[in-house]
Write a protein that holds these residues in place. Structure first.
Motif, PDB file in Angstrom:
ATOM      1  N   LYS A 131       0.840  -1.206   0.000  1.00 41.32           N
ATOM      2  CA  LYS A 131       0.000   0.000   0.000  1.00 41.32           C
ATOM      3  C   LYS A 131       0.872   1.252   0.000  1.00 41.32           C
ATOM      4  O   LYS A 131       0.542   2.250  -0.661  1.00 41.32           O
ATOM      5  CB  LYS A 131      -0.925  -0.004   1.230  1.00 41.32           C
ATOM      6  CG  LYS A 131      -1.964  -1.111   1.192  1.00 41.32           C
ATOM      7  CD  LYS A 131      -3.087  -0.873   2.186  1.00 41.32           C
ATOM      8  CE  LYS A 131      -2.618  -0.894   3.626  1.00 41.32           C
ATOM      9  NZ  LYS A 131      -3.731  -0.743   4.584  1.00 41.32           N
ATOM     10  N   SER A 132       1.989   1.209   0.722  1.00 38.15           N
ATOM     11  CA  SER A 132       2.892   2.362   0.767  1.00 38.15           C
ATOM     12  C   SER A 132       3.477   2.649  -0.611  1.00 38.15           C
ATOM     13  O   SER A 132       3.605   3.811  -1.026  1.00 38.15           O
ATOM     14  CB  SER A 132       4.024   2.110   1.772  1.00 38.15           C
ATOM     15  OG  SER A 132       3.522   1.969   3.083  1.00 38.15           O
ATOM     16  N   HIS A 135       1.749   4.853  -3.090  1.00 35.54           N
ATOM     17  CA  HIS A 135       1.866   6.297  -2.837  1.00 35.54           C
ATOM     18  C   HIS A 135       3.316   6.776  -2.889  1.00 35.54           C
ATOM     19  O   HIS A 135       3.622   7.881  -2.434  1.00 35.54           O
ATOM     20  CB  HIS A 135       1.261   6.626  -1.475  1.00 35.54           C
ATOM     21  CG  HIS A 135      -0.188   6.254  -1.352  1.00 35.54           C
ATOM     22  ND1 HIS A 135      -1.204   6.965  -1.963  1.00 35.54           N
ATOM     23  CD2 HIS A 135      -0.802   5.214  -0.708  1.00 35.54           C
ATOM     24  CE1 HIS A 135      -2.373   6.398  -1.694  1.00 35.54           C
ATOM     25  NE2 HIS A 135      -2.159   5.336  -0.935  1.00 35.54           N
ATOM     26  N   ARG A 137       5.954   5.606  -1.305  1.00 38.88           N
ATOM     27  CA  ARG A 137       6.601   5.562  -0.009  1.00 38.88           C
ATOM     28  C   ARG A 137       7.255   4.193   0.189  1.00 38.88           C
ATOM     29  O   ARG A 137       6.988   3.247  -0.568  1.00 38.88           O
ATOM     30  CB  ARG A 137       5.575   5.822   1.110  1.00 38.88           C
ATOM     31  CG  ARG A 137       4.749   7.081   0.910  1.00 38.88           C
ATOM     32  CD  ARG A 137       3.642   7.195   1.937  1.00 38.88           C
ATOM     33  NE  ARG A 137       4.176   7.449   3.268  1.00 38.88           N
ATOM     34  CZ  ARG A 137       4.405   8.663   3.760  1.00 38.88           C
ATOM     35  NH1 ARG A 137       4.140   9.734   3.036  1.00 38.88           N
ATOM     36  NH2 ARG A 137       4.884   8.812   4.973  1.00 38.88           N
TER      37      ARG A 137
END
Length: 259
Positions: A131-132, A135, A137
């Protein structure tokens, strides 16, 4: 990445290719085994009682998060606990220091623990890492581990490295019931098994809170900007610093007035 280029004179020079340094999502996992309640040396709380390992870890985490957000307020933090397995303490990643303080207030020791399994921690981390990445990250796990006799276990694919693992290991001295070296070796193996970038493992059997705080500050380093751990020489001991002051020449000395 480093590249070697010719300069036209038969000489080679090195250049560093530009790369993007990502904001971090940091999952901090604290071992809440009863051994987390071992008292630290020479450290007391506001009420005069000795600080435990867990008390010191809470302080160190707040120090770490404050410093990390000062460096870059875009970093985010979530929290979990380790007993036999892993449980969320605060699942949503946040850049608010108040969220960290609230999580530390809710952190308490477990009454009993068996051999811990890190598989769920790695599974949670891998899920959050995906999920990071959406974005832009990267995800890092910092594990505070407190057991001197229990080696953690895990089952994880060797080719699946989606996050970086750091470990801060607080332990007792070796003894008939303790095997901190074996535990340490197991933690090193786990770190090397799962880490995407260079992961650090730091340990202390001294029971001193200041050592914990000093080591936690080393973990402020961003995984994408790290040297390998064996080259880390900070923080330097003041006692090891050599004075560079040159002795004053005799002819330049002025008499000291006694009046």
């Amino acid at each position: 990445m480093e590249a070697m280029e010719g300069d036209g004179n038969g000489m080679n020079r090195y250049s560093l290719k530009a790369s993007r340094i990502c904001n971090e999502d940091i999952l901090i996992c604290v071992d809440v085994d009863p051994q987390s309640m071992v008292e630290m040396k020479g450290a007391t709380g506001p009420n005069g009682r000795p600080l435990t390992r867990l008390d010191s870890i809470k302080q160190a985490i707040i120090l770490f998060v404050n410093a990390k957000l000062t460096i870059n307020p875009q970093h985010r933090f979530a929290f979990a606990t380790l007993s036999n397995s892993v449980s969320w303490l605060r699942k949503d990643f946040s850049s608010e220091i108040d969220s960290t303080i609230a999580a530390m207030r809710g952190l308490s020791p477990s009454s009993s623990c068996a051999q811990p399994d890190l598989t769920n921690l790695f599974r949670l981390a891998a899920h959050e890492a995906k999920k990071s990445r959406v974005h832009g990250r990267i995800l890092r796990v910092i594990l505070f581990y407190c057991r001197s006799s229990e080696r953690p276990q895990h089952q994880w694919p060797v080719n699946q490295k989606l996050f970086t693992l750091d470990v801060m290991y607080l332990h007792d001295k070796p003894g008939p019931d303790n095997c901190p070296q074996e535990v340490y070796d197991t933690l090193v193996e786990a770190l090397e098994h799962v880490s995407e970038y260079e992961g650090y493992i730091l340990e202390s059997g001294q029971g001193l809170a200041r050592v914990l705080f000093r080591y936690v500050l080393i973990l402020l380093s961003h995984p994408q900007q790290r040297c390998i751990q064996e080259y880390v020489d900070i923080p330097k001991s003041i006692a090891k610093k050599v004075s560079q002051v040159e002795p004053m020449a005799a002819e330049d000395s002025a008499p000291v007035s006694t009046q």
